[in-house]
Design an enzyme around this catalytic site. Structure first.
Site, short mmCIF file in Angstrom:
data_model
loop_
_atom_site.label_atom_id
_atom_site.label_comp_id
_atom_site.label_asym_id
_atom_site.label_seq_id
_atom_site.Cartn_x
_atom_site.Cartn_y
_atom_site.Cartn_z
N CYS A 94 -21.93 40.63 10.20
CA CYS A 94 -21.51 39.34 9.65
C CYS A 94 -20.03 39.04 9.95
O CYS A 94 -19.69 38.79 11.09
CB CYS A 94 -21.84 39.30 8.16
SG CYS A 94 -22.09 37.63 7.50
N HIS A 195 -27.73 41.92 6.79
CA HIS A 195 -27.39 42.81 5.68
C HIS A 195 -28.66 43.56 5.29
O HIS A 195 -29.66 43.53 6.00
CB HIS A 195 -26.88 41.99 4.49
CG HIS A 195 -25.66 41.18 4.83
ND1 HIS A 195 -24.42 41.75 5.04
CD2 HIS A 195 -25.49 39.84 4.98
CE1 HIS A 195 -23.54 40.79 5.30
NE2 HIS A 195 -24.17 39.62 5.28
#
Length: 242
Positions: A94, A195
């Site tokens: 990310c 994630h």
């Protein structure tokens, strides 16, 4: 790799560990120990220098301001770039993924220079935030099973000519460009929006990092029943809610 220990570096846990991505470091460390590999882990805070002698570097996600601070300090430090030049493996998630590219949009709405370790440029999407489970097929050259993860980002990441998509999504937004790509990789540097933590959902990716660091084609087998149960549960749940 040192003759005595595999060196694992978790980069800036004080800035880039908002979404549980520190679990990635735990998984890599655990899977090395399960195979009786000597592994030493160091957590490097943002007020410390990045060691250049690591074998595997892990970078997590974070909010916009910590991302900008992390990028500034990593550029000033230069240690991660030197480590890659020395052959180190980097796996980023990310905000960390965006930092490895050429530039991204920071919390001030300005273009922030990245480290240039991946040929990608990230902007901020104008539509809905990309949130939810993702299923995809990892680049076949990496020899890995399907990808499962959870995305939560507003970023849109465009790949340049030397970056390969890490995966092609069957469910989810991935890089947010609409072309079905997710993440990017080139040689020993990897980036993803996933994630989960992503390595807990996809332990074979952790094993790939270990194989690259050890320069081997295979690792001794380990008990994957817990990981597979998690993978199957999350993949089934994502399919049911699609």
């Amino acid at each position: 790799m040192s003759q005595n220990s595999l060196r694992l570096v978790w980069v800036y846990p004080d800035l880039l560990s908002t979404y549980g991505d520190q679990g990635n470091a735990l998984v890599v460390e655990r899977r090395a120990r399960q195979r009786r590999l000597n592994v030493s882990r160091v957590d490097v805070r943002s007020d410390q220098q990045i060691p250049t002698s690591g074998d595997i570097y892990l970078i997590g996600g974070g909010e916009d301001r910590p991302q900008r601070l992390a990028a500034e300090r990593l550029r000033r430090d230069g240690g991660l770039n030197r480590a890659v030049e020395n052959g180190a493996i980097v796996f980023s998630v990310c905000a960390g993924y965006q930092i490895l590219g050429h530039e991204f949009i920071n919390d001030l709405g300005q273009r922030e220079p990245g480290l240039g370790l991946l040929d990608v440029v990230s902007t901020r999407g104008e539509g809905e935030r990309c949130v939810g489970d993702v299923l995809g097929d990892i680049d076949e050259r990496l020899g890995l099973p399907p990808l499962t993860g959870f995305e939560n980002h507003q970023g849109v990441t465009h790949l340049g000519p030397t970056a390969r998509p890490f995966a092609r999504v069957r469910l989810g937004k991935g890089n947010g460009t609409g072309d079905g790509t997710e993440g990017a990789w080139n040689d020993t540097v990897f980036g993803t929006y996933m994630h989960g933590p992503v390595l807990a959902r996809n332990p074979q990716i952790a094993d790939l990092l270990l194989k690259l660091a050890l320069d081997v084609n295979a690792l001794p087998p380990v008990d994957d029943r817990w990981y597979e149960a998690l993978r199957n549960e999350r993949m089934a749940a994502a399919t049911q809610t699609a």
